[in-house]
Each structure stands twice: as structure tokens, then as C-alpha cells.
Scaffold this active site. Structure first.
Site, PDB file in Angstrom:
ATOM      1  CE  LYS A  27      -2.759   1.009   3.757  1.00  0.00           C
ATOM      2  NZ  LYS A  27      -2.681   2.428   4.155  1.00  0.00           N
ATOM      3  NE  ARG A  32       6.451   6.495   0.472  1.00  0.00           N
ATOM      4  CZ  ARG A  32       5.571   6.370   1.477  1.00  0.00           C
ATOM      5  NH1 ARG A  32       4.425   5.737   1.284  1.00  0.00           N
ATOM      6  NH2 ARG A  32       5.835   6.894   2.660  1.00  0.00           N
ATOM      7  CG  ASP A 325       1.435   0.750   9.483  1.00  0.00           C
ATOM      8  OD1 ASP A 325       1.164   1.612  10.352  1.00  0.00           O
ATOM      9  OD2 ASP A 325       1.607   1.026   8.284  1.00  0.00           O
ATOM     10  NE  ARG A 356      -4.092   0.562  13.368  1.00  0.00           N
ATOM     11  CZ  ARG A 356      -3.470   0.776  12.217  1.00  0.00           C
ATOM     12  NH1 ARG A 356      -2.161   0.893  12.192  1.00  0.00           N
ATOM     13  NH2 ARG A 356      -4.149   0.840  11.090  1.00  0.00           N
ATOM     14  NE  ARG A 397      -1.875  -1.215   8.617  1.00  0.00           N
ATOM     15  CZ  ARG A 397      -1.675  -1.603   7.359  1.00  0.00           C
ATOM     16  NH1 ARG A 397      -1.851  -2.865   7.020  1.00  0.00           N
ATOM     17  NH2 ARG A 397      -1.308  -0.748   6.423  1.00  0.00           N
TER      18      ARG A 397
HETATM   19  C1  S3P Z   1       2.890   5.362   6.045  1.00  0.00           C
HETATM   20  C2  S3P Z   1       3.568   5.809   7.150  1.00  0.00           C
HETATM   21  C3  S3P Z   1       3.183   5.480   8.529  1.00  0.00           C
HETATM   22  C4  S3P Z   1       2.244   4.288   8.554  1.00  0.00           C
HETATM   23  C5  S3P Z   1       1.138   4.419   7.552  1.00  0.00           C
HETATM   24  C6  S3P Z   1       1.720   4.486   6.154  1.00  0.00           C
HETATM   25  C7  S3P Z   1       3.378   5.756   4.723  1.00  0.00           C
HETATM   26  O1  S3P Z   1       2.534   6.594   9.112  1.00  0.00           O
HETATM   27  O2  S3P Z   1       1.712   4.109   9.837  1.00  0.00           O
HETATM   28  O3  S3P Z   1       0.258   3.318   7.621  1.00  0.00           O
HETATM   29  O4  S3P Z   1       2.989   5.121   3.708  1.00  0.00           O
HETATM   30  O5  S3P Z   1       4.170   6.702   4.643  1.00  0.00           O
HETATM   31  P1  S3P Z   1       3.356   7.792   9.783  1.00  0.00           P
HETATM   32  O6  S3P Z   1       4.146   8.455   8.731  1.00  0.00           O
HETATM   33  O7  S3P Z   1       2.311   8.712  10.358  1.00  0.00           O
HETATM   34  O8  S3P Z   1       4.200   7.156  10.844  1.00  0.00           O
END
Ligand code: S3P
Length: 449
Positions: A27, A32, A325, A356, A397
Site C-alpha cells: 500500500k 508513492r 503498522d 489502536r 488492521r
Molecule cells: C505510512 C507511514 C506510517 C504508517 C502508515 C503508512 C506511509 O505513518 O503508519 O500506515 O505510507 O508513509 P506515519 O508516517 O504517520 O508514521
């Protein structure tokens, strides 16, 4: 007549999970790839993108910003707009996706127009001040609800200047938003993270022709530098499988004697795989088989085999960013382990898709496990969970973690709102069934293709 999809997901205890599975595309990497593809000049082909609703939200925001998107058998092609998006004539709907909203704010801050980013009730409880503040320093005008803290977020973009910025939290979303904004600012944008976070943006930008300098900073920190202005060039990529999706089956295998599951084609980026180290420390057998890759993202196969009984383990605070995560999946393993496991330094988990810490402590307690939240973590006394009915808390999740716990509890586990799982893993229940999980209605009509 179309069958009505069941709102609940019920998993009944059965034999241990066994077999091989291919998780959906990652994901984080898919978001990106779509964003950089939308900004690049030329056609970017993204194969095996994550099929969940979060990444769909990113695609539909890009379409609303003028990016032509086409779908094909293997994924999606975007015809990028060479850094210049078009002013949207509607609110950019990010759904449940914090990554969509926060990452998109970066390039939007550099566009000479107004955009409004909004989403569902859960997204509107997640902080945006962490991007508002640095993007303002770069010269954009932003405002958000409740004293600039929560979405909807309004971005009036403009010419940006580079900044040197120390991130207060090691957030990959914030770092990524600022790197994307930095592509537009003339000069070096330098970001300091207190500890490393997932590094997919730094790994992907060079493939689009934008080098990022990465240096280990003081005290385990990391410094990222991008020099603008840079124009991105289109590329093609295949997204590796999502370790965070695989994590639920790996944790369930670790929790069950005789279980052994193998995730195939899964991302093995070390900034993401902290859960494997934790499962090993708890006594599970973990075998990683990396495969050669030229994509910049490590990937391969990983097998987790459950021991006779997992041992409790206190997760070291500094490991947390590498399993940020995977805490719901870890909680499932801890619920089966002998002894009391703890997690600390995890206050960030209170501002994910749900709180969470509260959601997992509450759900595990409802399922008969002695679990409690602390201000910054969880304390879980393992045993055999009884089973029961729990809420998903609008959090994919949390829902998937509780579902796999049903494979080794005394009685069935029912998740009240299965729909949230489609955020990241629409075919989750089918894969659980294919690995031997006893799932009622593994493929409701809504997930059949
Ligand atoms: C993500 C960064 C994380 C993660 C989120 C996805 C990302 O969050 O918990 O599920 O794709 O950059 P944070 O940047 O807030 O830590």
C-alpha cells in the site's frame, strides 16, 4: 438478484494455518508510485498495485487533479503532468487514507491554486498540523479545522522555498510530503528524522530521476536532502507484496503450534519487517529468502513456523518504527504467548485509523485475553482467547488482527464490520480460507470480481 454482502466476518477455530500465499501489492509503495507517476513527465506503468480503497483514493484524487489514469490487466498507467497539476473543481476525497492526504499536500503546496483535502470520520480525527507547520515554512498557505489540527485541509499553493527541518515525529508521511514539496523549491531541502522510518520515497525518487541524499544523523537519526527544482521522468515498476498485509497470517502462524505459512513476493524492506524480529525473539522460526531485485525495494519469501508455545517478549522501544503498522498483528501473537508481553513508546498508535492501543486492548479483553492499554503502549498476558464479537473501529488492521486470532481461540471470533478490511486487503478473507482458516462466507459478493 445480487447476494447482499455480509457485514460481519466470522472466523472459527480450526487446524493450524499452512501453505503459501501472495499478499496484495504494498500500500505505501503504491501510493508513492501513483503520486510520482502523476507528477512525472510521460507514462508511468505501475504493476501489481495495492487494490484497496486507500490507493484508489489516491488515484481518484490524481484524476481530479487532471492526471489521465488507465487500467490494464496488470495494474495502472498514469500520464504524468510534468509537475503541474490542474486545479480541482471539487473536494479531493481521501476516504480513510492518511497517506493520500498527507503526501498529496506536499506537491499541492507548490501548485498555484486552491485545493481542499477531506475524508471519512476517522481521517478527520487524524492530525495534519505536522504537515501544515513545515509546509507553511516553505511558503504555502494552509489551514485546517480546529486550529489547523484536523482535516478538512485547505491548501493554497505557491512558490516554495527550501527548508531545513527537524521532524518532531519519525513520520514517513511527513518526510515524504516535504520531499515532494522540496522537488519544487530552488535549493536544498534538508529533513532530519529522529529515527529511521519507512524509506520508500527515498528509494523510489531516484527511479524517477530525482536523487535523494541520505545520511545517518546523530543519535540513530537520519538526514534526507533533495535539491530542487527537479522534474520527474516517468518509469515502470512492479510493486512488491505488502508485508503489513502478510503480517496477520505470519503472526497467526507464529501463535499456533504446527502452523507454517509462506508469504511469496513480499516486500522485505528492513524499515518494515520489525515484526519478524519480534516473532523470532518470541520463539517462532522465521526464514527469509530474499530474491534479486532491481526495483530498489528488497523482496522475497518469508516463512513463519509456530513453535509449541510462543514466549512473551517486551518490544524494545527503538524497534517500534519498524513495526508501527504491525502492532495489531503483534498483539495477536502476544495474546497466545506464555507470559506477559509489553510495548512502550507507541503513543503514535493513538492517531492511526483508530486509537489502536485502545481498540486492541478493548478487543482483546472482549475476546477473553487479559490486555490493558497504558498511555503509550500495551500490556498483554497470553493464554487461549475465548472468542466473541468485536468492533472493527473503522480500522482495517484491527479487523484483520482480530480475525486471525479466531484461528486459535476457543470459540469463534466475529468482526462486526468487515467492510473496513477493503481499505488495504479486499481479498483477505479468501486468503485466510485458502490457508486453512475456517471463515464463514470468505468471498461475499462485494469482493468477487
Ligand atoms: C505510512 C507511514 C506510517 C504508517 C502508515 C503508512 C506511509 O505513518 O503508519 O500506515 O505510507 O508513509 P506515519 O508516517 O504517520 O508514521
Amino acid at each position: 438478484m445480487r447476494e447482499r454482502p455480509s457485514a460481519q466476518l466470522t472466523v472459527r477455530p480450526g487446524g493450524p494455518l499452512t501453505g503459501r500465499f501472495t499478499p496484495p501489492g504494498d500500500k505505501s509503495i503504491t501510493h508513492r508510485a501513483y503520486l510520482l507517476g502523476g507528477l512525472a513527465e510521460g507514462e508511468t506503468r505501475v504493476e501489481q498495485p495495492n487494490p484497496g480503497l486507500d490507493c484508489e483514493a489516491t488515484l481518484s484524487c490524481l484524476a481530479a487533479l487532471g492526471v489521465p489514469v488507465t487500467r490494464h490487466e496488470h495494474g495502472v498507467t498514469l500520464r504524468g503532468l510534468d509537475m503541474r497539476l490542474r486545479e480541482p473543481d471539487r473536494v479531493l476525497e481521501c476516504g480513510n487514507s492518511g497517506t493520500t492526504l498527507r503526501l498529496l499536500a506536499g506537491p499541492l503546496a507548490a501548485q498555484p491554486f486552491l485545493s481542499v483535502l477531506a475524508g471519512d470520520a476517522s481521517l478527520h480525527r487524524r492530525p495534519v498540523d505536522r504537515i501544515v507547520e513545515p509546509l507553511r515554512r516553505m511558503g504555502a498557505r494552509l489551514s485546517a479545522r480546529d486550529q489547523d489540527r484536523y482535516p478538512p485541509l485547505v491548501v493554497q499553493g505557491g512558490e516554495l522555498k527550501p527548508i531545513h527541518y527537524a521532524l518532531p515525529v519519525a513520520s514517513a508521511q511527513v518526510a515524504s510530503a516535504l520531499l515532494l514539496a522540496g522537488l519544487y523549491a530552488a535549493g536544498v531541502t534538508r529533513l532530519e528524522l529522529p529515527v529511521p522510518a519507512r524509506d520508500h520515497t527515498q528509494r523510489m525518487l531516484p527511479a524517477f530521476g530525482a536523487p535523494v541524499r541520505v545520511a545517518e544523523g546523530a543519535d540513530r537519526g537520519v538526514t534526507l536532502e533533495v535539491e530542487g527544482p527537479v522534474r520527474l521522468r516517468a518509469t515502470a515498476m512492479r510493486v512488491p507484496g505488502d508485508f503489513s498485509a502478510a503480517a496477520f497470517f505470519l503472526a497467526a502462524a507464529a501463535a499456533t503450534p504446527g502452523a507454517s505459512v509462506t508469504a511469496v513476493g513480499v516486500g522485505l524492506n528492513p524499515t518494515r519487517t520489525g515484526l519478524l524480529d519480534v516473532l523470532e525473539a518470541m520463539g517462532a522460526k522465521v526464514t527469509r529468502r530474499p530474491q534479486p531485485t532491481d526495483s530498489g525495494e528488497p523482496y522475497g519469501e518469508v516463512t513463519v513456523t509456530g513453535p509449541e508455545r510462543l514466549r512473551a517478549f517486551d518490544v524494545p522501544r527503538e524497534w517500534l518504527p519498524r513495526l508501527i503498522d504491525e502492532v495489531p498483528a503483534w498483539a495477536v501473537a502476544a495474546a497466545s504467548a506464555e507470559g506477559v508481553s509489553t510495548l512502550r513508546g507507541a503513543e503514535e498508535l493513538r492517531v492511526k485509523e483508530s486509537d489502536r492501543l485502545a481498540a486492541m486492548a478493548g478487543n482483546l479483553s472482549a475476546l477473553g485475553t487479559a490486555a490493558r492499554e497504558t498511555p503509550d503502549g500495551l500490556i498483554i498476558a497470553g493464554g487461549r482467547p475465548r472468542g466473541g464479537v468485536v468492533a472493527a473501529h473503522a480500522d482495517h488492521r484491527v479487523a484483520m488482527a482480530c480475525a486471525v486470532l479466531g484461528t486459535f481461540s476457543e470459540g469463534p471470533v466475529t468482526i462486526e464490520d468487515r467492510a473496513t478490511i477493503a481499505t488495504s486487503y479486499p481479498l483477505f478473507a479468501g486468503t485466510l480460507a485458502a490457508l486453512g482458516g475456517h471463515v464463514d462466507d470468505p468471498a461475499p459478493a462485494s469482493t468477487r470480481t
